[in-house]
Design an enzyme around this catalytic site. Structure first.
Site, mmCIF file in Angstrom:
data_model
loop_
_atom_site.group_PDB
_atom_site.id
_atom_site.type_symbol
_atom_site.label_atom_id
_atom_site.label_comp_id
_atom_site.label_asym_id
_atom_site.label_seq_id
_atom_site.Cartn_x
_atom_site.Cartn_y
_atom_site.Cartn_z
ATOM 1 C CB VAL A 93 -0.937 0.006 1.230
ATOM 2 C CG1 VAL A 93 -1.827 1.247 1.208
ATOM 3 C CG2 VAL A 93 -1.796 -1.255 1.271
ATOM 4 C CD GLU A 144 7.152 -8.681 2.219
ATOM 5 O OE1 GLU A 144 6.687 -7.557 1.949
ATOM 6 O OE2 GLU A 144 7.990 -9.260 1.501
ATOM 7 C CB CYS A 167 9.811 -7.400 4.456
ATOM 8 S SG CYS A 167 8.766 -5.969 4.107
#
Ligand code: THU
Length: 134
Positions: free
Chosen positions: A45, A57, A91
């Protein structure tokens, strides 16, 4: 627990289509198998303030916590073509927190462990050893 990688791939590819990636045009989807059998998912996003974009993630681990927590056992991250995608460095740290060194992550040539993806990692153990965490 047996790992249904095909189910994870399907879930990751499906959620990838919900990605909000107008700036990079690089949609990402990820699905994780939790130790209680459920599957959690996430997509990237982005934001007009580019640096604030959230990786797929990030969404997945938020969903993990919000849906009851647990430990990640296996993770499949995909790009727009459904091809296995290497999680970015930040991540990897997120995944380590919620799956530990034995967490399996699908790679280009099959599953690899977090220990392989993030060697000599900083984790909660480092804090515990220094008496700075309960
Ligand atoms: N991205 C992820 O969602 N996960 C990763 O592990 C790699 C990168 C996203 C961030 C950004 O929205 C886009 O992919 C291009 O970097």
């Amino acid at each position: 627990m047996g790992i249904d990688w095909e189910a994870l791939h399907t879930a990751a590819t499906s959620i990838m289509r919900n990605a909000y990636a107008p700036y990079s045009q690089f949609p990402v989807g990820v699905a994780g198998l939790v130790d209680d059998g459920r599957i959690v998912t996430g997509c990237n996003v982005e934001n007009a303030s580019y640096g604030l974009g959230l990786c797929a993630e990030c969404g997945m681990v938020s969903s993990l916590a919000a849906s009851g927590g647990g430990r990640l056992v296996a993770v499949y991250c995909v790009d727009a073509e459904g091809t296995a995608l290497a999680p970015c460095g930040r991540c990897r740290q997120l995944l380590l927190e919620h799956g530990g060194r034995d967490l399996l992550v699908m790679g280009a040539e099959g599953p690899v462990t977090m220990a392989e993806l993030l060697p000599w990692a900083f984790d909660a153990q480092e804090l515990h050893e220094r008496g700075t965490a309960s």
